[in-house]
Write a protein that holds these residues in place. Structure first.
Motif, short mmCIF file in Angstrom:
data_model
loop_
_atom_site.label_atom_id
_atom_site.label_comp_id
_atom_site.label_asym_id
_atom_site.label_seq_id
_atom_site.Cartn_x
_atom_site.Cartn_y
_atom_site.Cartn_z
N PRO A 33 1.00 -1.36 -0.23
CA PRO A 33 0.07 -0.08 0.10
C PRO A 33 0.87 1.02 -0.22
N LEU A 34 2.33 1.52 0.74
CA LEU A 34 2.72 2.83 0.44
C LEU A 34 3.27 2.55 -1.08
N GLU A 35 3.76 1.72 -1.40
CA GLU A 35 4.41 1.74 -3.02
C GLU A 35 2.99 2.62 -3.67
N VAL A 36 1.89 1.82 -3.57
CA VAL A 36 0.84 2.08 -4.28
C VAL A 36 0.49 3.46 -4.33
N LEU A 37 0.93 4.19 -2.61
CA LEU A 37 0.30 5.60 -2.55
C LEU A 37 1.21 6.46 -3.04
N ALA A 38 2.60 6.37 -2.87
CA ALA A 38 3.97 7.12 -3.54
C ALA A 38 3.31 6.98 -5.02
N HIS A 39 2.70 5.98 -5.61
CA HIS A 39 2.45 6.55 -7.13
C HIS A 39 0.98 7.02 -7.39
N ARG A 40 0.55 7.50 -6.70
CA ARG A 40 -0.98 7.58 -6.39
C ARG A 40 -0.71 9.04 -6.39
N VAL A 187 9.17 13.68 -1.40
CA VAL A 187 9.18 11.86 -0.62
C VAL A 187 8.33 10.69 -1.11
N ALA A 188 7.19 10.84 -2.08
CA ALA A 188 6.95 9.76 -2.92
C ALA A 188 8.11 9.36 -3.86
N LEU A 189 8.79 10.45 -4.63
CA LEU A 189 9.57 9.93 -5.74
C LEU A 189 11.34 9.55 -5.03
N GLY A 190 11.70 9.93 -3.98
CA GLY A 190 12.35 9.62 -3.56
C GLY A 190 12.62 7.92 -2.55
#
Length: 293
Positions: A33-40, A187-190
């Motif tokens: 879910p954290l990876e999905v959130l980053a892409h979202r 933050v998401a990109l990092g």
């Protein structure tokens, strides 16, 4: 069609997208879910940025973050909405969409409570009764299931606090949301860079990668529709139409995702619906009352 009618249609469209979105995020159950959130976050930032560019309002973005107060508000709002997005994705992936639906049902009542505690707003008897009934429903679930419905309460609370932050924000809805995801995007990109090409889901499967990209438009479109509706439709109408979202979530959870409804859910949900009926009646009555002279 009148502008108000267009606004209602836009609100219905937003709620349909929100309400059916558990089906979409269930397709991404293999992605953390954290990876999905980053892409979202990243792809919604791209969509919002494109919209503002096409509207020739991209220069409003740095203005929305100018000054310490504006920056702090945007940062606080970003934390709340990202937490809300994460909890929603998590609840769908672990088979607890019913709790997610409950959270969005009780959100208006939590918002009333936040207004009373933070803004010192006065509550009418009907509002007090509605909030009290919601508390009874939560207590029944806690005693019956042996654990508090923390997903529901967290979703309602984070969205309620997010609404409070938006109340204090000067920038318009689309600009302010873009500013929020702009703060989250690095933050998401990092995080995705840290995952690396070997661990991240993106790029290894065409279907999965496409779904991750589509999380951006799926996030942006209903918010844009909501913004359109809010400028053309009475807030009392928007408040009633928004119940379409958790109702569809509930239906998807039971009929599509096959989640089980316990006896305690069967008791608690009708109490929440009665509370929302009382709350909606009080809101409509207040909206119809003539303004004091």
């Amino acid at each position: 069609m009148s502008e108000a009618g267009k606004g209602v249609l836009a609100m219905i469209g937003a709620c349909i997208i929100w309400g059916l979105s558990p089906i979409f995020y269930k397709l991404l159950s293999d992605v953390p879910p954290l990876e999905v959130l980053a892409h979202r976050t990243l792809w919604s930032f791209a969509v919002f940025g494109l919209v503002l560019t096409l509207q020739r309002r991209i220069r409003a973005l740095p203005q929305a973050l100018a000054g310490r107060r504006a920056l702090l508000l945007a940062f606080a709002a970003a934390l709340m909405i990202s937490g809300n997005w994460f909890l929603f994705i998590f609840s769908v992936q672990v088979g607890r969409t019913v709790e997610s639906a409950l959270g969005y049902y009780i959100f208006p009542l939590v918002a009333v409570l936040i207004g009373r505690v933070v803004l010192k707003e006065r509550l009418g008897r009907a509002q007090i009764l509605a909030v009290g009934l919601a508390g009874v429903a939560v207590a029944i679930l806690t005693l019956g299931l042996g654990v508090a419905p923390w997903i529901s309460l967290s979703l309602a609370t984070t969205f309620g606090i997010y609404g409070l932050m938006k109340r204090w924000t000067v920038a318009g809805p689309v600009v302010s949301v873009t500013a929020e995801v702009a703060l989250l995007a690095p933050v998401a990109l990092g995080y995705l860079i840290w995952l690396g090409a070997g661990q991240g889901a993106f790029g290894h499967d065409a279907v999965q990668s496409t779904l991750l990209i589509m999380a951006g438009p799926l996030t942006a479109l209903p918010l844009i529709l909501f913004s359109y509706a809010a400028r053309r439709t009475a807030m009392s109408t928007i408040g009633l139409v928004q119940y379409l979202n958790p109702t569809l979530q509930f239906g998807v959870a039971v009929l599509v995702l096959g989640e089980v409804i316990t006896l305690w859910h069967g008791i608690a949900f009708p109490i929440i619906w009665v509370a929302l009926g009382i709350y909606s009646w009080a809101s409509l009555r207040r909206a119809a009352s003539p303004a004091p002279t």
